[in-house]
Design a protein around this motif. Structure first.
Motif, PDB file in Angstrom:
ATOM      1  N   GLN A 130       0.829  -1.145  -0.210  1.00  0.00           N
ATOM      2  CA  GLN A 130       0.104  -0.047  -0.133  1.00  0.00           C
ATOM      3  C   GLN A 130       0.765   1.173   0.007  1.00  0.00           C
ATOM      4  O   GLN A 130       2.201   1.102   0.687  1.00  0.00           O
TER       5      GLN A 130
ATOM      6  N   ASP B   7      -2.229   7.405 -13.896  1.00  0.00           N
ATOM      7  CA  ASP B   7      -3.086   6.854 -15.051  1.00  0.00           C
ATOM      8  C   ASP B   7      -1.977   6.313 -16.200  1.00  0.00           C
ATOM      9  O   ASP B   7      -2.326   5.252 -16.976  1.00  0.00           O
TER      10      ASP B   7
ATOM     11  N   GLU C 235      -8.491  -4.763 -14.869  1.00  0.00           N
ATOM     12  CA  GLU C 235      -8.863  -5.149 -13.451  1.00  0.00           C
ATOM     13  C   GLU C 235      -7.936  -4.856 -12.312  1.00  0.00           C
ATOM     14  O   GLU C 235      -8.204  -4.180 -11.140  1.00  0.00           O
TER      15      GLU C 235
ATOM     16  N   CYS D 228      -5.273  -3.269 -12.539  1.00  0.00           N
ATOM     17  CA  CYS D 228      -4.913  -1.900 -12.293  1.00  0.00           C
ATOM     18  C   CYS D 228      -6.038  -0.855 -11.508  1.00  0.00           C
ATOM     19  O   CYS D 228      -5.478  -0.321 -10.640  1.00  0.00           O
ATOM     20  N   ASP D 229      -7.195  -1.341 -11.807  1.00  0.00           N
ATOM     21  CA  ASP D 229      -8.221  -0.513 -10.941  1.00  0.00           C
ATOM     22  C   ASP D 229      -7.972  -0.958  -9.551  1.00  0.00           C
ATOM     23  O   ASP D 229      -8.183   0.144  -8.947  1.00  0.00           O
ATOM     24  N   GLU D 230      -8.009  -2.132  -9.105  1.00  0.00           N
ATOM     25  CA  GLU D 230      -7.762  -2.571  -7.866  1.00  0.00           C
ATOM     26  C   GLU D 230      -6.352  -1.957  -7.350  1.00  0.00           C
ATOM     27  O   GLU D 230      -6.546  -1.451  -6.169  1.00  0.00           O
TER      28      GLU D 230
ATOM     29  N   ARG E 181      -4.846   0.796  -7.949  1.00  0.00           N
ATOM     30  CA  ARG E 181      -5.117   2.229  -7.829  1.00  0.00           C
ATOM     31  C   ARG E 181      -5.836   2.605  -6.334  1.00  0.00           C
ATOM     32  O   ARG E 181      -5.648   3.627  -5.854  1.00  0.00           O
ATOM     33  N   THR E 182      -6.836   1.545  -5.960  1.00  0.00           N
ATOM     34  CA  THR E 182      -7.581   1.888  -4.638  1.00  0.00           C
ATOM     35  C   THR E 182      -6.686   1.927  -3.595  1.00  0.00           C
ATOM     36  O   THR E 182      -6.847   2.345  -2.275  1.00  0.00           O
ATOM     37  N   LYS E 183      -5.246   1.105  -3.610  1.00  0.00           N
ATOM     38  CA  LYS E 183      -4.475   0.911  -2.667  1.00  0.00           C
ATOM     39  C   LYS E 183      -3.428   2.179  -2.578  1.00  0.00           C
ATOM     40  O   LYS E 183      -2.434   2.253  -1.892  1.00  0.00           O
ATOM     41  N   CYS E 184      -3.457   3.335  -3.304  1.00  0.00           N
ATOM     42  CA  CYS E 184      -2.657   4.558  -3.263  1.00  0.00           C
ATOM     43  C   CYS E 184      -3.629   5.464  -2.570  1.00  0.00           C
ATOM     44  O   CYS E 184      -4.483   5.990  -3.169  1.00  0.00           O
ATOM     45  N   HIS E 185      -2.839   6.259  -1.695  1.00  0.00           N
ATOM     46  CA  HIS E 185      -3.603   7.388  -1.202  1.00  0.00           C
ATOM     47  C   HIS E 185      -2.722   8.466  -1.544  1.00  0.00           C
ATOM     48  O   HIS E 185      -1.397   8.689  -0.961  1.00  0.00           O
TER      49      HIS E 185
END
Length: 661
Positions: A317, A336, A351, A353-355, A357-361
């Motif tokens: 993360q 992106d 898919e 990559c989309d997942e 991306r959610t682990k980057c704040h």
């Protein structure tokens, strides 16, 4: 038990197990031992069947990389495979793990083969500039035909296929451990009265001669213009399997192996492989648990974005901190674009990559700097944003290093190299941290001792200094680039400087009477590819074009043109980089010459067929290289004077590769 393996008899089955580190690799001594055991158990009246096994994680990784030049290696491998194949008692090979090259050739010589369902097989020889030398091209072609074996042989180390995908090479697959599965198969064959079955007598692969001819022609057309010899010889060997009798085919394969072995191409490719193995071996002393799950990256530029993506792909993360909120849109756009490139390369699905991306704040540097267990500084001036000084940090940008720095080769998500810069105040814990992070990220770490400059920086600086010196003496930048492009280097020095931006190299040192031509062009308003004009002018599609204005600027500041041949340009460029490598070794910066080659291969896009500047200089001949450098008439004499280390190697009949031992 010998140093090479064990032999046991169980229920009439002689179990011959390879136990040779590393990875049951083969050399002359191992082949002789195995040959002696096969002969002994064949003569043993208590033995009815023979089972070949490999201990540890896999059956055999093939020939030990440092032993290809052993006298008689190809002969010994051919002798032992023929002894296995001609044995009067059934021989079963039970495979597991990764089975590569000569290890697979041993299995092909057996009469029957059983493999664990997770077994992976491959022929890496072509990536070493070689062809197999134990009959693999002849036996496998007889069993499965030309197309599948050419696909496997020509893909080299880049393709380890699942054994079931080449099911016709095997007689059975199992989920059991190799020993019980192999013994059970031996007993089953004995019970059913199955005879010995030499692979040399198999003809399934020759069922359609016209199709065989067409397949060979198709592959030959693909490699007709290739520079490498090995792929062409692989195709010739597979063709020989159908045109020649088996013994003549073996002789043909061995001659092809020996011809490839003598090439500079194979020497360079084997040195590159050894360099990677040597770096990985040196890194093992630093391996250990790495319990950090979240890493903080400070900086909003391209480097930071690439590091963020590489960390996400490695399962971390990430808290990404930039200087102010106004930079967030640009940072997200950059993220992106990098992820899109990763998807385009096939490394991740959309898919995935989309997942990730959610682990980057993404946040403000001051607000996120204490969110993780490690901080990576990916832009200058970010240390001031660190809230908790107790959190360990690694500096990833070119700047002074007191403790430990980390220089990732670009693009970070794709290139496997990282340079661990050990500064004067580095602690063992900090070095461990850097190496363990590299391990988690799948990077090959190369350690150097420096106050900030990396190996790639140092060799690149020498490359630019040498290229400028050639221009000083009358060569055009375009002649230098053309010479290095024709030599195989895809990043010639002046195009590379345009790509980096000329202002990044204006501070590089030059001697009295020598020019830094990037400085002169920046003064005239030429800044590189991003601005549309540097040493080259750039069309809308980014293609470089020669610039008359640049040549006018250069010619106004130098003496009349003096011709230098393309070959001399190449030798001077290679010599300058190898000479700088020798200085780095003498300074204690670098452990071994192979580390310099490794960095240049991965970070500077040095052609793998040349093996890196140290290997290239050795292939050209150190006496020849040093003579060309000494004769080069240029004011920067200290730079062009061959270093004492090179002269000592010549004096003692040694080379850079012998310094590995």
């Amino acid at each position: 038990m010998s140093d090479f393996g064990t032999v046991e008899v169980e229920r009439g089955v002689a179990i011959v197990t390879l136990r040779h580190s590393p990875a049951n690799a083969l050399n002359v001594a191992v082949c002789r031992w195995l040959h002696d055991q096969i002969q002994a158990v064949e003569a043993n009246s208590d033995v009815q069947d023979i089972l070949l096994l490999g201990s540890g994680a896999g059956f055999s990784a093939g020939i030990e990389i440092g032993t290809y030049n052993e006298t008689g290696l190809a002969d010994e491998l051919r002798v032992v495979t023929c002894a296995i194949e001609s044995c009067s008692k059934p021989v079963v090979a039970s495979l597991h793990g990764v089975v590569m090259g000569a290890g697979l050739e041993l299995a092909l010589a057996a009469h029957y083969r059983i493999a664990n369902n997770n077994t992976r097989i491959g022929f890496p020889e072509v990536t070493l500039g070689l062809v197999p030398c134990g009959g693999g091209t002849q036996r496998a072609t007889r069993i499965i035909g030309p197309r599948p074996i050419l696909d496997l042989l020509l893909s080299g180390a880049s393709r380890h296929v699942n054994a079931p995908d080449l099911g016709k090479l095997f007689d059975a697959f199992t989920d059991k451990a190799p020993r019980p599965a192999g013994v059970a198969m031996c007993l089953k064959l004995r019970e059913s009265g199955m005879p010995v079955r030499p692979s040399r007598n198999r003809l399934e692969g020759f069922a359609d001669f016209l199709d065989f001819r067409d397949v060979v022609d198709q592959f030959r057309a693909q490699y007709e213009n290739a520079d490498e010899l090995a792929p062409k010889e692989v195709i010739n060997c597979v063709e020989a399997a159908v045109l020649l009798n088996f013994e003549a085919g073996l002789t043909f394969e061995q001659s092809a192996f020996e011809a490839c072995l003598e090439t500079d191409e194979s020497f360079a490719l084997r040195q590159a492989f050894r360099a990677e193995n040597e770096a990985a071996r040196a890194a093992r002393q630093f391996r250990g648990p790495f319990d950090i799950t979240r890493v903080v990256v400070l900086g909003g530029g391209t480097l930071a974005g690439q590091i963020v993506v590489a960390l996400l792909m490695s399962g971390f993360q990430v808290s990404w901190g930039v200087a102010d909120e106004a930079r967030h849109p640009d940072s997200l756009t950059r993220l992106d674009l990098i992820l899109k490139a990763v998807v385009a390369e096939g490394a991740l699905s959309q898919e995935d990559c989309d997942e990730l991306r959610t682990k980057c704040h993404l946040g403000i540097a001051e607000e996120v700097s204490d969110e993780g267990g490690l901080i990576l500084l990916a832009e200058p001036g970010n240390e001031e944003h660190i809230i908790d000084p107790r959190i360990p940090k690694l500096n990833c940008v070119p700047s002074r290093v007191e403790t430990v720095g980390l220089r990732f080769a670009s693009p970070v998500p794709r290139v496997r190299l990282a340079e661990v810069v050990q500064g004067p105040k580095a602690t063992r814990a900090e070095i461990d941290m850097a190496f363990r992070l590299c391990d988690r990220m799948g990077k090959i770490p190369v350690r150097l001792k420096s106050t900030g400059m990396s190996i790639s920086d140092r060799i690149a600086a020498a490359c630019h200094r040498a290229a400028d010196a050639l221009v000083d003496t009358g060569v055009s930048p375009y002649e230098v680039d053309a010479a290095m492009l024709s030599w195989g280097w895809g990043w010639p020095p002046f195009q590379l400087r345009d790509l980096l931006g000329l202002e990044t190299t204006t501070s590089l040192m030059r001697a009295d009477g020598a020019e830094n031509w990037a400085t002169r062009l920046v003064e005239a308003g030429f800044k590189g590819r991003a601005s549309g004009a540097g040493f080259y002018k750039y069309e809308a599609d980014g293609s470089p074009k020669l610039s008359r204005r640049v040549m006018d600027i250069i010619n106004s500041r130098r003496a009349p043109v003096r011709g230098v041949s393309r070959r001399t340009i190449q030798l001077l460029m290679i010599g300058a980089m190898a000479n700088e490598g020798a200085r780095a070794l003498a300074d204690g910066w670098v452990r071994v010459p192979s580390d310099i080659d490794l960095v240049c291969l991965h970070a500077l896009n040095f052609p793998r067929l040349r093996g890196g500047p140290m290997t290239a200089a050795e292939s050209e001949g150190l006496p020849h290289i040093t003579r060309i450098m000494s004769e080069f008439d240029h004011p920067d004499k200290p730079f062009w004077t061959p270093h004492a280390l090179m002269l000592d190697l010549i004096k003692n009949g040694q080379s850079f590769s012998t310094m590995l031992r």
